[in-house]
Each structure stands twice: as C-alpha cells, then as structure tokens.
Scaffold this motif. Sequence first.
Motif, PDB file in Angstrom:
ATOM      1  N   ASN A  55    -137.767  86.839 -85.879  1.00  0.00           N
ATOM      2  CA  ASN A  55    -136.447  86.223 -85.688  1.00  0.00           C
ATOM      3  C   ASN A  55    -135.589  86.999 -84.691  1.00  0.00           C
ATOM      4  O   ASN A  55    -134.862  86.407 -83.881  1.00  0.00           O
ATOM      5  N   MET A  56    -135.642  88.333 -84.775  1.00  0.00           N
ATOM      6  CA  MET A  56    -134.789  89.167 -83.924  1.00  0.00           C
ATOM      7  C   MET A  56    -135.479  89.551 -82.617  1.00  0.00           C
ATOM      8  O   MET A  56    -134.887  90.262 -81.804  1.00  0.00           O
ATOM      9  N   GLN A  57    -136.739  89.094 -82.433  1.00  0.00           N
ATOM     10  CA  GLN A  57    -137.496  89.379 -81.214  1.00  0.00           C
ATOM     11  C   GLN A  57    -137.586  90.882 -80.940  1.00  0.00           C
ATOM     12  O   GLN A  57    -137.419  91.352 -79.805  1.00  0.00           O
ATOM     13  N   LEU A  58    -137.826  91.648 -82.001  1.00  0.00           N
ATOM     14  CA  LEU A  58    -137.881  93.093 -81.843  1.00  0.00           C
ATOM     15  C   LEU A  58    -139.098  93.559 -81.066  1.00  0.00           C
ATOM     16  O   LEU A  58    -139.142  94.719 -80.611  1.00  0.00           O
ATOM     17  N   ASP A  59    -140.107  92.711 -80.929  1.00  0.00           N
ATOM     18  CA  ASP A  59    -141.294  93.065 -80.163  1.00  0.00           C
ATOM     19  C   ASP A  59    -141.158  92.723 -78.688  1.00  0.00           C
ATOM     20  O   ASP A  59    -142.115  92.870 -77.913  1.00  0.00           O
ATOM     21  N   VAL A  60    -139.981  92.269 -78.275  1.00  0.00           N
ATOM     22  CA  VAL A  60    -139.707  91.908 -76.879  1.00  0.00           C
ATOM     23  C   VAL A  60    -138.846  93.001 -76.257  1.00  0.00           C
ATOM     24  O   VAL A  60    -137.933  93.518 -76.914  1.00  0.00           O
ATOM     25  N   PRO A  61    -139.078  93.400 -75.000  1.00  0.00           N
ATOM     26  CA  PRO A  61    -138.210  94.397 -74.353  1.00  0.00           C
ATOM     27  C   PRO A  61    -136.745  93.967 -74.363  1.00  0.00           C
ATOM     28  O   PRO A  61    -136.421  92.772 -74.297  1.00  0.00           O
ATOM     29  N   VAL A  62    -135.860  94.957 -74.419  1.00  0.00           N
ATOM     30  CA  VAL A  62    -134.423  94.684 -74.565  1.00  0.00           C
ATOM     31  C   VAL A  62    -133.873  93.810 -73.436  1.00  0.00           C
ATOM     32  O   VAL A  62    -133.132  92.856 -73.699  1.00  0.00           O
ATOM     33  N   PRO A  63    -134.196  94.048 -72.149  1.00  0.00           N
ATOM     34  CA  PRO A  63    -133.650  93.169 -71.098  1.00  0.00           C
ATOM     35  C   PRO A  63    -134.076  91.711 -71.261  1.00  0.00           C
ATOM     36  O   PRO A  63    -133.249  90.794 -71.087  1.00  0.00           O
ATOM     37  N   LEU A  64    -135.348  91.484 -71.626  1.00  0.00           N
ATOM     38  CA  LEU A  64    -135.790  90.112 -71.831  1.00  0.00           C
ATOM     39  C   LEU A  64    -135.134  89.506 -73.071  1.00  0.00           C
ATOM     40  O   LEU A  64    -134.818  88.306 -73.105  1.00  0.00           O
ATOM     41  N   ARG A  65    -134.926  90.343 -74.063  1.00  0.00           N
ATOM     42  CA  ARG A  65    -134.248  89.875 -75.269  1.00  0.00           C
ATOM     43  C   ARG A  65    -132.815  89.448 -74.936  1.00  0.00           C
ATOM     44  O   ARG A  65    -132.295  88.461 -75.467  1.00  0.00           O
ATOM     45  N   TYR A  66    -132.159  90.208 -74.055  1.00  0.00           N
ATOM     46  CA  TYR A  66    -130.792  89.851 -73.645  1.00  0.00           C
ATOM     47  C   TYR A  66    -130.768  88.515 -72.911  1.00  0.00           C
ATOM     48  O   TYR A  66    -129.891  87.674 -73.153  1.00  0.00           O
ATOM     49  N   LEU A  67    -131.746  88.306 -72.009  1.00  0.00           N
ATOM     50  CA  LEU A  67    -131.792  87.039 -71.277  1.00  0.00           C
ATOM     51  C   LEU A  67    -132.027  85.866 -72.225  1.00  0.00           C
ATOM     52  O   LEU A  67    -131.448  84.781 -72.044  1.00  0.00           O
ATOM     53  N   SER A  68    -132.845  86.074 -73.249  1.00  0.00           N
ATOM     54  CA  SER A  68    -133.068  85.021 -74.239  1.00  0.00           C
ATOM     55  C   SER A  68    -131.783  84.726 -75.006  1.00  0.00           C
ATOM     56  O   SER A  68    -131.445  83.555 -75.256  1.00  0.00           O
ATOM     57  N   TRP A  69    -131.052  85.780 -75.366  1.00  0.00           N
ATOM     58  CA  TRP A  69    -129.765  85.586 -76.061  1.00  0.00           C
ATOM     59  C   TRP A  69    -128.766  84.865 -75.162  1.00  0.00           C
ATOM     60  O   TRP A  69    -128.050  83.959 -75.602  1.00  0.00           O
ATOM     61  N   LEU A  70    -128.716  85.246 -73.876  1.00  0.00           N
ATOM     62  CA  LEU A  70    -127.770  84.632 -72.945  1.00  0.00           C
ATOM     63  C   LEU A  70    -128.078  83.154 -72.755  1.00  0.00           C
ATOM     64  O   LEU A  70    -127.156  82.318 -72.693  1.00  0.00           O
ATOM     65  N   ALA A  71    -129.361  82.811 -72.684  1.00  0.00           N
ATOM     66  CA  ALA A  71    -129.722  81.395 -72.557  1.00  0.00           C
ATOM     67  C   ALA A  71    -129.286  80.611 -73.790  1.00  0.00           C
ATOM     68  O   ALA A  71    -128.819  79.468 -73.692  1.00  0.00           O
ATOM     69  N   GLY A  72    -129.404  81.230 -74.956  1.00  0.00           N
ATOM     70  CA  GLY A  72    -128.939  80.576 -76.174  1.00  0.00           C
ATOM     71  C   GLY A  72    -127.436  80.385 -76.188  1.00  0.00           C
ATOM     72  O   GLY A  72    -126.929  79.371 -76.678  1.00  0.00           O
ATOM     73  N   VAL A  73    -126.690  81.345 -75.630  1.00  0.00           N
ATOM     74  CA  VAL A  73    -125.223  81.228 -75.569  1.00  0.00           C
ATOM     75  C   VAL A  73    -124.819  80.005 -74.750  1.00  0.00           C
ATOM     76  O   VAL A  73    -123.921  79.247 -75.129  1.00  0.00           O
ATOM     77  N   PHE A  74    -125.483  79.775 -73.628  1.00  0.00           N
ATOM     78  CA  PHE A  74    -125.155  78.615 -72.794  1.00  0.00           C
ATOM     79  C   PHE A  74    -125.497  77.300 -73.503  1.00  0.00           C
ATOM     80  O   PHE A  74    -124.934  76.257 -73.178  1.00  0.00           O
ATOM     81  N   ARG A  75    -126.391  77.364 -74.477  1.00  0.00           N
ATOM     82  CA  ARG A  75    -126.706  76.170 -75.278  1.00  0.00           C
ATOM     83  C   ARG A  75    -125.828  76.066 -76.512  1.00  0.00           C
ATOM     84  O   ARG A  75    -125.961  75.122 -77.296  1.00  0.00           O
ATOM     85  N   GLY A  76    -124.932  77.055 -76.732  1.00  0.00           N
ATOM     86  CA  GLY A  76    -124.079  77.060 -77.918  1.00  0.00           C
ATOM     87  C   GLY A  76    -124.736  77.681 -79.124  1.00  0.00           C
ATOM     88  O   GLY A  76    -124.254  77.509 -80.253  1.00  0.00           O
TER      89      GLY A  76
END
Length: 502
Positions: A55-76
């Motif tokens: 759920n928290m994508q802890l196995d993903v590098p932090v920069p890629l995790r941030y981009l995934s979070w940012l994409a979710g923000v634009f979707r609300g």
Amino acid sequence: MLAFIARRLATATLVLLVATFIMYVLVALSGDPLADLREQNTPEAQQKMAFRTKNMQLDVPVPLRYLSWLAGVFRGDLGISKNGEDVASMVGSAMTATLQLVVIATVLGAVIGITIGIVSALRQYSAFDHAITFAAFVCFSLPLFWVATMLKQYVAIEFNTWLKDPTIPIGVIAAIAVLAGLLWAAVFTGSAKLRLSAFAIGLVSTGAVLFFLSETHWFADPGLGLPFIAIVSLLAAAGLALLISGYEHPRPLYAALAAAAVGILLYLPLQSLLADPSVLELLGFALLTAVVCAAIGYGVGGLLRRQAIPLAIASGLFTAALIFVDRLLQAWDSYSASVNGRPIATIGSATPNYTGDFWHVSLDAATHLLLPTLALILVGLASHSRYSRASMLEVMNQDYVRTARAKGLPERTVIVKHAFRNGMIPITTILALDFAGVVGGAVVTESVFGWKGMGSLFTKALHEVDPLPVMGFFLVVGISIVLWNMIADVAYAYLDPRIRLS
C-alpha cells in the motif's frame, strides 16, 4: 490583474513542487513505517508487513514514490495511510474541526487586537496606552499550554460549580467596578474633571449591572431581552454612522437607525419562526435582512446612498445577530440541565451522543469552542495590537496626514479615510499569514483540549512515521499560504492607489 494572478500561480506551482518533493523525502527517510510490526514475530505480522509495504510502496525508490503520489494528487487522490485509511477523508475531517476551532479565534483576535492597537495609538502615552502595552506583553509572553490549563480550571471547572448558586460577592463586584472605572478614565482624554466623571460613570454603571445580574441569578438563565436589544442596536447604529459618515449629513444616520428599528419591531414576530430553524433558514433570513436594509438605505439615503446602504445593512445585520444571541441564550437553562449542570466543556469538540434541537446543538458546539477560542485570542491579539499600534503611529506622522488636518478636515475623516487605510497595508501582510496558518491548526491547543484537527493529524502522522497524512497536511497548508499571499497582494492595490498589480 489576470496576468499578475497567472504569473503568481505559475511561480507558486513551481515552489510547491519543489517544497513537496523535499518534504516527501524528509518524511520518507525520517523512520521505518514497519518498525512496530518488526517487533512481532507472528505470521499475522508478516502478512501486515506485506500489505503495508504494498500500500505504501515501500519497495519503490523514494523519487519514484513521490512521482506516484504527485500523479495521485492531480487525480484528487492523496493516498492511503499506513493503517489503510483514506488520507483525503482524514484531512477533510481534520480540516473541518480545525476551521471550526481556529477561524473564529483568528477573526476575533484580529478584530479586537487591531481595534485596541488603533485606540492605543490615538491615545499614545496615556494611561490606557501604558495599560494596553503592559497587558499585550504579558499575553504575548504567556505559554499557551499554561493559559489553556488555567482556563480549564477557572473558566470551566470553577465556573460550572459557581453556576449552582450564581451570586457575585460584593467584594468582587466592587473590584470589577473599580477596574471598569479606571478603564473608562483611561480611554477618555481631557481635563482631570472629565476623567474623574468618566471614572465615576464607569464605576457606578458597572457595579449596578453586576449587582442586578447577581440578584436576579441571570447567569443561571441568561437572556438579552427586547429593551437591551433595542438600546444596544440603536446605539451601535448611531456609533457606526458617526465613525463612517459623521453627523454633518444625517441621512446615512437615519438609514442606519431605520434598519435597526425594523429589526427591533420584528423581534416578537420572529420568535415563532426561530423555534427550531435550520442553517439554511438562518442564512435565508440573513440574506433577506441584507436586501431589506439595502432598500432602506437606498430610500432614506438620498444623494448619500453609497454611504447609507452599507450602513443600513451593517446595522440590520448587527440587530439580527443580537436577536440570534438572545434566542440562543433562551435555551441555556434547558441545555445546562441536559449536561448535568456543567455547561462549559473542557475537552473535545462536542458532547458524545448529544442530541437536541438547533439551539441546544449550537450551544453544545459553542461551549466546547469557548475555552480554546479564548486561549488563542489571548495569545493572538497581543501581536495584532502591537503591529496595528506601530503602523498607526508611523502613518499619523506622515506629511499627508498633517496636510489633511491643515486643510480643516474633521478628525474622524483624517483618521478613518487617510490614516487607517494606509496603516492597514503592513497589517494586511500579518493577517494574510495568520489566515494562511489557520489551516495548519493549533497543535498545543488541540492537544490540551482534545480536538482532532490538522495539528493533531500532523503530529500523530510524524510520530507514527506515516508519510502520506503528513504530505496531505503540507499540501493543504502550502496551497493556503499561496492563496492568502495572493489575496494580500491584491488588497495592497486596493488600500494604496499608488500600487499597481501590473
């Protein structure tokens, strides 16, 4: 103006992107979200670790995790917390509690503080100015948690006990009356005889009112009543007209008094309509009041309609507010009985499982808001009063103020239309920062009074190493700061014609 707003939005977007990336990295590297599960050597713990890692994508590098979070923000979508809760819902409920708590305190602190600061500047080096300066520094230096604790002890616990027999001792009445008399004498300037008369009037009137309230047990079953509403609304209408338009041309004064008189005449007919209203009905009444008062200002104002209409609307809404408070206080006795005679709450935002009509529910919310609001006001108004005093003193020594006096303009016009407007420019910056910080909540106040707002959400998420609620908090606060700073820039151009947004 549109070009200015577009440029500011573009710049703010870049700033927010950089700030959110830095904040995301810092929070992601601040601790291990799986630390609590690593201490448990059970199959269930292993399953929970796998679920949380996914759920928290802890196995993903932090920069890629941030981009995934940012994409979710634009979707609300603000993501999921470590416990599987929707972050958007968490932020929404926390923001509702925070706005309910902090907005009222911020507005009241700003209005009271600025008013006190302006009066203090106009009475520079008087006894009133020295008293306000001393009180401001005392309030500014008090720790918020100590103020909150003292309020819980004496304004809630002791006051609730006193309400069982709400009589005021003669010694307390005398002490309060003397303080009120000194305050009246400090506000008034002039000869010693005039100030002594002001002291006597303040002393006698305050003592008589307190004695009357004590003998009638007013605090056990309070209310304003039609005579009080009539006197105060008419005096407020006259005072507002004096401040804004003066008495040289009386038509705006007549419009304000007429609007207040209409509200007074409607006091009794409104009682049945206000038996158990809804929020929408009250908003409808307020809108209707504004429309009727605008019509009164238009009809009575004559050639001075531009001054008469806002004066009539303000006077009518003030009278309506008095009627609302009176109807609210009429439910005090029954509300107090429903909470076992302890109406002033010390913790939480509402009484658990409390039900009742509109007035009882409103009183329950108001009594829970009372203590944290007082704590925030006492600490906040000190800075507002000092800033507004310094700003007004600087403006009062400017050449254009001396020129306005030399031209023979009334002192009211010099202060309200020349000094105050320009003195508000630096204060606008402080107010913008205050209102921008409102969304961030009040961490200490929420902790002491048990409010589940943005402050508690932020501290809890930091303690539990839960990045997404922290990012939701940071995103909302950052957007609020950007918007309020833009509003402040636009307000500068309105307050000072020399400033152009282009």
